[in-house]
Design a protein around this motif. Structure first.
Motif, PDB file in Angstrom:
ATOM      1  N   LYS A 105       0.833  -1.212   0.000  1.00 32.73           N
ATOM      2  CA  LYS A 105       0.000   0.000   0.000  1.00 32.73           C
ATOM      3  C   LYS A 105       0.870   1.266   0.000  1.00 32.73           C
ATOM      4  O   LYS A 105       0.675   2.169  -0.813  1.00 32.73           O
ATOM      5  N   THR A 106       1.820   1.301   0.939  1.00 31.93           N
ATOM      6  CA  THR A 106       2.704   2.471   1.028  1.00 31.93           C
ATOM      7  C   THR A 106       3.538   2.610  -0.232  1.00 31.93           C
ATOM      8  O   THR A 106       3.717   3.722  -0.755  1.00 31.93           O
ATOM      9  N   LEU A 153       1.567   4.282  -2.961  1.00 35.69           N
ATOM     10  CA  LEU A 153       1.463   5.734  -2.763  1.00 35.69           C
ATOM     11  C   LEU A 153       2.771   6.428  -3.103  1.00 35.69           C
ATOM     12  O   LEU A 153       2.792   7.466  -3.752  1.00 35.69           O
ATOM     13  N   ARG A 154       3.881   5.825  -2.645  1.00 33.36           N
ATOM     14  CA  ARG A 154       5.193   6.438  -2.886  1.00 33.36           C
ATOM     15  C   ARG A 154       5.537   6.435  -4.377  1.00 33.36           C
ATOM     16  O   ARG A 154       6.227   7.337  -4.850  1.00 33.36           O
ATOM     17  N   MET A 178       1.749  14.871  -0.237  1.00 36.49           N
ATOM     18  CA  MET A 178       1.835  13.629   0.544  1.00 36.49           C
ATOM     19  C   MET A 178       1.809  13.946   2.036  1.00 36.49           C
ATOM     20  O   MET A 178       2.510  14.861   2.491  1.00 36.49           O
ATOM     21  N   PHE A 223       2.532  12.055   5.627  1.00 36.45           N
ATOM     22  CA  PHE A 223       3.229  10.857   6.105  1.00 36.45           C
ATOM     23  C   PHE A 223       2.761  10.466   7.507  1.00 36.45           C
ATOM     24  O   PHE A 223       2.347  11.321   8.297  1.00 36.45           O
ATOM     25  N   GLN A 224       2.919   9.213   7.799  1.00 41.60           N
ATOM     26  CA  GLN A 224       2.603   8.705   9.132  1.00 41.60           C
ATOM     27  C   GLN A 224       3.389   9.469  10.203  1.00 41.60           C
ATOM     28  O   GLN A 224       2.870   9.786  11.266  1.00 41.60           O
ATOM     29  N   LEU A 282      -2.318  12.550  -1.079  1.00 36.48           N
ATOM     30  CA  LEU A 282      -2.010  11.162  -0.748  1.00 36.48           C
ATOM     31  C   LEU A 282      -1.735  11.092   0.755  1.00 36.48           C
ATOM     32  O   LEU A 282      -0.905  11.850   1.267  1.00 36.48           O
ATOM     33  N   ASP A 321      -0.564   8.597   3.835  1.00 36.17           N
ATOM     34  CA  ASP A 321      -0.002   7.289   4.174  1.00 36.17           C
ATOM     35  C   ASP A 321      -0.145   7.022   5.671  1.00 36.17           C
ATOM     36  O   ASP A 321       0.653   7.497   6.462  1.00 36.17           O
ATOM     37  N   GLU A 322      -1.180   6.298   6.029  1.00 36.53           N
ATOM     38  CA  GLU A 322      -1.471   6.002   7.440  1.00 36.53           C
ATOM     39  C   GLU A 322      -1.307   7.239   8.322  1.00 36.53           C
ATOM     40  O   GLU A 322      -0.513   7.251   9.276  1.00 36.53           O
ATOM     41  N   VAL A 380      -4.301   5.622   2.600  1.00 35.01           N
ATOM     42  CA  VAL A 380      -3.981   4.310   3.169  1.00 35.01           C
ATOM     43  C   VAL A 380      -4.238   4.426   4.659  1.00 35.01           C
ATOM     44  O   VAL A 380      -3.650   5.289   5.329  1.00 35.01           O
ATOM     45  N   THR A 381      -5.150   3.629   5.177  1.00 34.60           N
ATOM     46  CA  THR A 381      -5.486   3.755   6.599  1.00 34.60           C
ATOM     47  C   THR A 381      -6.066   2.450   7.151  1.00 34.60           C
ATOM     48  O   THR A 381      -6.586   1.623   6.409  1.00 34.60           O
TER      49      THR A 381
END
Ligand code: ADP
Length: 244
Positions: free
Chosen positions: A40-41, A44-45, A85, A87-88, A163, A165-166, A196-197
């Protein structure tokens, strides 16, 4: 708005993405779920070209990169500006205030003048509920507040697509809601988003579509109601049973 065709990504011997095809219409919110390590990550990346795909074509808002051929650096730079983006781990500059973090991209990357960047950053911090925290440094902010600065910073570049990412995975549970609220507001304004979650409630409430990934492929995609109550694929059912 977004079109991915035959996207592959390999790290050394490890084939992580094995032919992803995906289309996302303008203004839609797509939530990506799936087991840890399913890619998933990495997907996105690849969309943000933080990872260079092994092959495949990615188009966003009419701009297209074909990774079967060598892609010029300048094409990557302009393509990257299409997406913002989050980021987590927030990734804020620790020695800059909230306001300076949001101003940085437009000034450095886009050459916007300082006053214009400041005005815009103030508006964005207000939008994410942090007007009173603009002069605080990241270490003086809670995780939820830092992540909201992260969202404002991404928005400052005026991306076509956001985007995530968690974005709430690193947060204490009581801080998750404030970040999800900002994301829901953005969705309601018509921002195109890929998220993405593991927050299934967010997926149910805010997603137009949910995508289930496993082992580097898209196994199933459907409206949240359908996928959560009536998954078509055995792998999706198993995953949902494990997490719910
Ligand atoms: P997910 O987001 O679904 O948990 P990831 O995309 O983070 O999955 O990872 C998919 C696989 O790719 C994992 O096995 C991970 O270890 C591997 N991977 C991710 N990034 C790298 C990298 N930079 N180098 C080597 N392997 C990587």
């Amino acid at each position: 708005m977004i079109k991915i065709n035959g996207l592959y990504k390999q790290f050394d011997q490890l084939q992580v993405l094995k032919g992803i095809d995906l289309e996302v219409e303008k203004g839609k919110v797509v939530v990506v779920i799936g087991p840890s390590g399913s890619g998933k990550t990495t997907m996105l990346r690849c969309l943000n070209v933080l990872e260079t795909p092994t092959k495949g074509v990615i188009s966003i808002s009419g701009q297209s990169l074909d990774f079967s051929k060598a892609v010029p650096k300048k094409d990557i730079a302009s393509f990257r500006r299409l997406t913002g983006m989050v980021f987590q781990s927030y990734n804020l500059f620790p020695h800059k205030t909230a306001l300076e973090n949001v101003m940085e991209g437009p000034i450095v990357v886009k050459g916007v003048n300082k006053e214009t960047a400041r005005k815009k950053a103030e508006i964005l911090l207000e939008k994410v509920g942090l007007a009173d925290k603009q002069d605080y440094y990241p270490a003086q902010l809670s995780g939820g507040q830092q992540q909201r600065v992260g969202i404002a910073r991404a928005l400052a570049m005026e991306p076509e697509v956001m985007l995530f990412d968690e974005p709430t995975s690193a947060l204490d549970p009581e801080l998750v809601g404030e970040v999800l609220k900002v994301m829901k507001d953005l969705a309601a304004e018509g921002m195109t988003m890929i998220v993405v979650t593991h927050e299934m409630r967010f997926a149910r409430e805010a997603a137009d579509e949910v995508i289930f990934m496993d082992q580097g492929v898209v196994v199933e995609r459907n409206k949240p109601d359908e996928i959560f109550t009536n998954p078509k694929e055995e792998r999706t059912r198993k995953f949902l049973n494990m997490i719910q």
